[in-house]
Structures are given as structure tokens and as C-alpha cells.
Design an enzyme around this catalytic site. Structure first.
Site, PDB file in Angstrom:
ATOM      1  N   ARG A  62      35.552  41.324  36.613  1.00 19.85           N
ATOM      2  CA  ARG A  62      36.051  42.507  37.316  1.00 19.85           C
ATOM      3  C   ARG A  62      35.296  43.757  36.853  1.00 19.85           C
ATOM      4  O   ARG A  62      34.930  44.616  37.654  1.00 19.85           O
ATOM      5  CB  ARG A  62      37.542  42.629  36.992  1.00 19.85           C
ATOM      6  CG  ARG A  62      38.371  43.252  38.066  1.00 19.85           C
ATOM      7  CD  ARG A  62      39.853  43.138  37.753  1.00 19.85           C
ATOM      8  NE  ARG A  62      40.475  41.994  38.376  1.00 19.85           N
ATOM      9  CZ  ARG A  62      40.721  41.881  39.680  1.00 19.85           C
ATOM     10  NH1 ARG A  62      40.411  42.852  40.509  1.00 19.85           N
ATOM     11  NH2 ARG A  62      41.284  40.803  40.169  1.00 19.85           N
ATOM     12  N   ARG A  88      41.300  45.933  46.039  1.00 22.17           N
ATOM     13  CA  ARG A  88      40.855  45.433  44.736  1.00 22.17           C
ATOM     14  C   ARG A  88      41.740  46.026  43.644  1.00 22.17           C
ATOM     15  O   ARG A  88      42.116  47.193  43.727  1.00 22.17           O
ATOM     16  CB  ARG A  88      39.416  45.910  44.438  1.00 22.17           C
ATOM     17  CG  ARG A  88      38.367  45.396  45.369  1.00 22.17           C
ATOM     18  CD  ARG A  88      37.838  44.050  45.006  1.00 22.17           C
ATOM     19  NE  ARG A  88      37.453  43.931  43.606  1.00 22.17           N
ATOM     20  CZ  ARG A  88      37.324  42.746  42.984  1.00 22.17           C
ATOM     21  NH1 ARG A  88      37.576  41.631  43.622  1.00 22.17           N
ATOM     22  NH2 ARG A  88      36.968  42.695  41.710  1.00 22.17           N
ATOM     23  N   LEU A  90      41.747  47.578  40.164  1.00 21.90           N
ATOM     24  CA  LEU A  90      40.664  48.289  39.478  1.00 21.90           C
ATOM     25  C   LEU A  90      40.829  48.196  37.967  1.00 21.90           C
ATOM     26  O   LEU A  90      41.957  48.189  37.450  1.00 21.90           O
ATOM     27  CB  LEU A  90      40.669  49.756  39.904  1.00 21.90           C
ATOM     28  CG  LEU A  90      40.477  49.951  41.411  1.00 21.90           C
ATOM     29  CD1 LEU A  90      40.848  51.366  41.812  1.00 21.90           C
ATOM     30  CD2 LEU A  90      39.043  49.636  41.793  1.00 21.90           C
ATOM     31  N   HIS A 106      48.951  53.850  49.849  1.00 20.97           N
ATOM     32  CA  HIS A 106      49.693  52.598  49.666  1.00 20.97           C
ATOM     33  C   HIS A 106      50.792  52.523  50.725  1.00 20.97           C
ATOM     34  O   HIS A 106      51.498  53.512  50.964  1.00 20.97           O
ATOM     35  CB  HIS A 106      50.299  52.556  48.256  1.00 20.97           C
ATOM     36  CG  HIS A 106      51.042  51.291  47.990  1.00 20.97           C
ATOM     37  ND1 HIS A 106      50.406  50.093  47.732  1.00 20.97           N
ATOM     38  CD2 HIS A 106      52.370  51.011  47.994  1.00 20.97           C
ATOM     39  CE1 HIS A 106      51.304  49.139  47.566  1.00 20.97           C
ATOM     40  NE2 HIS A 106      52.514  49.676  47.728  1.00 20.97           N
ATOM     41  N   THR A 138      45.901  55.753  38.555  1.00 23.13           N
ATOM     42  CA  THR A 138      45.876  55.576  37.101  1.00 23.13           C
ATOM     43  C   THR A 138      45.744  54.070  36.845  1.00 23.13           C
ATOM     44  O   THR A 138      45.906  53.280  37.784  1.00 23.13           O
ATOM     45  CB  THR A 138      47.185  56.124  36.475  1.00 23.13           C
ATOM     46  OG1 THR A 138      48.290  55.461  37.090  1.00 23.13           O
ATOM     47  CG2 THR A 138      47.309  57.626  36.658  1.00 23.13           C
ATOM     48  N   GLU A 171      50.552  56.941  57.784  1.00 21.30           N
ATOM     49  CA  GLU A 171      49.408  56.951  56.861  1.00 21.30           C
ATOM     50  C   GLU A 171      48.301  57.858  57.393  1.00 21.30           C
ATOM     51  O   GLU A 171      47.678  58.622  56.651  1.00 21.30           O
ATOM     52  CB  GLU A 171      48.852  55.535  56.671  1.00 21.30           C
ATOM     53  CG  GLU A 171      49.815  54.587  55.987  1.00 21.30           C
ATOM     54  CD  GLU A 171      49.208  53.214  55.731  1.00 21.30           C
ATOM     55  OE1 GLU A 171      48.013  53.134  55.407  1.00 21.30           O
ATOM     56  OE2 GLU A 171      49.941  52.217  55.867  1.00 21.30           O
TER      57      GLU A 171
HETATM   58  C1  GAR Z   1      46.676  50.302  55.001  1.00 22.68           C
HETATM   59  O1  GAR Z   1      47.951  50.007  55.499  1.00 22.68           O
HETATM   60  C2  GAR Z   1      46.760  50.712  53.543  1.00 22.68           C
HETATM   61  O2  GAR Z   1      47.910  51.452  53.242  1.00 22.68           O
HETATM   62  C3  GAR Z   1      46.787  49.371  52.864  1.00 22.68           C
HETATM   63  O3  GAR Z   1      45.857  48.594  53.568  1.00 22.68           O
HETATM   64  C4  GAR Z   1      45.816  49.044  54.921  1.00 22.68           C
HETATM   65  C5  GAR Z   1      44.379  49.311  55.291  1.00 22.68           C
HETATM   66  O4  GAR Z   1      44.265  49.593  56.648  1.00 22.68           O
HETATM   67  N1  GAR Z   1      46.442  49.476  51.488  1.00 22.68           N
HETATM   68  C6  GAR Z   1      46.946  48.691  50.542  1.00 22.68           C
HETATM   69  O5  GAR Z   1      47.733  47.796  50.778  1.00 22.68           O
HETATM   70  C7  GAR Z   1      46.468  48.992  49.140  1.00 22.68           C
HETATM   71  N2  GAR Z   1      47.211  48.264  48.180  1.00 22.68           N
HETATM   72  P1  GAR Z   1      42.972  50.333  57.205  1.00 22.68           P
HETATM   73  O6  GAR Z   1      41.784  49.522  56.706  1.00 22.68           O
HETATM   74  O7  GAR Z   1      43.116  50.262  58.693  1.00 22.68           O
HETATM   75  O8  GAR Z   1      42.975  51.733  56.668  1.00 22.68           O
END
Ligand code: GAR
Length: 208
Positions: A62, A88, A90, A106, A138, A171
Site C-alpha cells: 500500500r 482506496r 490511504l 463520503h 486524517t 453530494e
Molecule cells: C460517491 O457516492 C462517493 O461518495 C463514494 O463513491 C461514489 C463515487 O461516485 N465514495 C466513497 O464511497 C468513498 N468511501 P462518482 O465517481 O460518480 O463521484
């Protein structure tokens, strides 16, 4: 101008929302991925944004992957690194290197439902409200200081997919706003909390 590097793993709809917002004083310096077939890379390349990828499958550890990714990112001298669906975990080294200039979106109302399958878990828990969170990153997964949240109702008929689609709309509002607030110098970390000085809103719905 502040340089922004966005990391994606797939579709990249959040990255697209940030690009389309045309945030004042923000330059999308590059879109990078751990997946060379990520659909979002082609979308960004069509708009003349620099793109690159680095497959984690080619690295033994990693940390070796994260160090190689850091070198790629740092070539663009980023003021801010945005994890927009970068799937990923981190290393602490990566998180520390970008401390205070690394944010993540998230798909849950943190601190509830860190990790994966957030929509299924929210439905199974009987949540009436679900949502999304932008936070500083973090080393502890999905636990950094919260910058912004968006909430949506959960209906009795929701599946994980219908709820995910509703959350995704939120989002696309809060991530560009968080980037604009960072670039505009409106975010201050105070202990575990982020204080946001009021400033221009990109979208009137965020005032509702
Ligand atoms: C989004 O829903 C984002 O919040 C999530 O992946 C999706 C990506 O969609 N992220 C995670 O789950 C991070 N742990 P996108 O590629 O269409 O932006």
C-alpha cells in the site's frame, strides 16, 4: 489561483460537479486515478484537463503505491487534493503528507456508516434521514473534521440504489461548495472541528 488535484476510481460524477461549478480562483490541475479505465478520466481529458493513472495492482505494498501516487500528485503542486470516489484506503504517510489540504466525500452522514455499503446499512438500520459528508482526511478512515453535510429523506420504498441516487444529488452540491470554501480561505480547523466563515454560496439550495 489554487491548484486542485482530484482523485477518482470510476464514474467521476463528483469530479464533474467540481469542474462544472467553475469555482473562482480554482484551477483543476489534474484528474488522477488508480484505475486506467475510470470513465471520469475520459470525461476530463475531453475537457483538456490533465489526466493520469497508476494501477495499485502493480505495487507490492500500500505504501509503495501511495508514494508513487504522491509523486504524481505533487508534480501538479496542489493546494488541495480532493478524493472524489477514490476507493482506496490511504496510508498514514499519505494522509500526513497532505494534512490540511486533503478532503474526501463520503456517502453517509458521518460519523454514522464509515466504510462501504452505506446506503444498504442506512436502510437496514431504519434511518429516516441519510446523506453525505465532506471532511478533511486524517489517518483514521472516514473520521476527519467535517466540512459540510447534505441530508435527504429515506422513503419506505427505497432500495440502496434509489437512496444512492438521491444522496448523490446532495453530494454534487456540497462537494463543489466545500472546494469553493477551501479555495476562498473560509475553512478553519479548530481541534476536531471546522469553522466555516460565511461567504458566497454556489447554489441557493444550500441555504435552504
Ligand atoms: C460517491 O457516492 C462517493 O461518495 C463514494 O463513491 C461514489 C463515487 O461516485 N465514495 C466513497 O464511497 C468513498 N468511501 P462518482 O465517481 O460518480 O463521484
Amino acid at each position: 489561483m489554487k491548484n486542485i488535484v482530484i482523485l477518482i476510481s470510476g464514474r467521476g460524477s463528483n469530479m464533474q460537479a467540481v469542474v462544472k461549478a467553475q469555482i473562482p480562483n480554482a484551477r483543476i490541475a489534474a484528474v488522477l486515478s488508480n484505475n486506467e479505465t475510470a470513465a471520469g478520466l475520459a470525461w476530463a481529458a475531453q475537457r483538456n484537463i490533465a489526466t493520469d493513472s497508476l494501477s495499485h495492482k502493480n505495487f507490492d505494498s500500500r505504501l509503495a503505491f501511495d508514494e508513487a501516487m504522491m509523486r504524481k500528485i505533487d508534480a501538479y503542486q496542489p493546494d488541495l487534493v480532493v478524493l472524489a470516489g477514490f476507493m482506496r484506503i490511504l496510508t498514514p504517510e499519505f494522509c500526513r503528507h497532505y494534512e490540511g489540504r486533503l478532503i474526501n466525500i463520503h456517502p453517509s452522514l458521518l460519523p454514522a456508516f464509515t466504510g462501504l455499503h452505506t446506503h444498504r446499512r442506512a436502510i437496514d438500520a431504519g434511518c429516516r434521514i441519510a446523506g453525505c459528508t465532506v471532511h478533511f482526511v486524517t489517518p483514521e478512515l472516514d473520521c476527519g473534521p467535517i466540512i459540510a453535510q447534505g441530508a435527504v429523506p429515506v422513503s419506505d420504498h427505497d432500495t440502496a440504489d434509489t437512496l444512492a441516487a438521491r444522496v448523490l444529488e446532495a453530494e454534487h452540491l456540497i462537494l463543489p461548495q466545500a472546494v469553493a470554501d477551501f479555495v476562498g480561505g473560509r475553512l478553519k480547523i479548530s481541534g476536531s472541528r471546522v469553522i466555516r466563515n460565511t461567504g458566497a454560496q454556489l447554489d441557493a439550495r444550500l441555504l435552504a
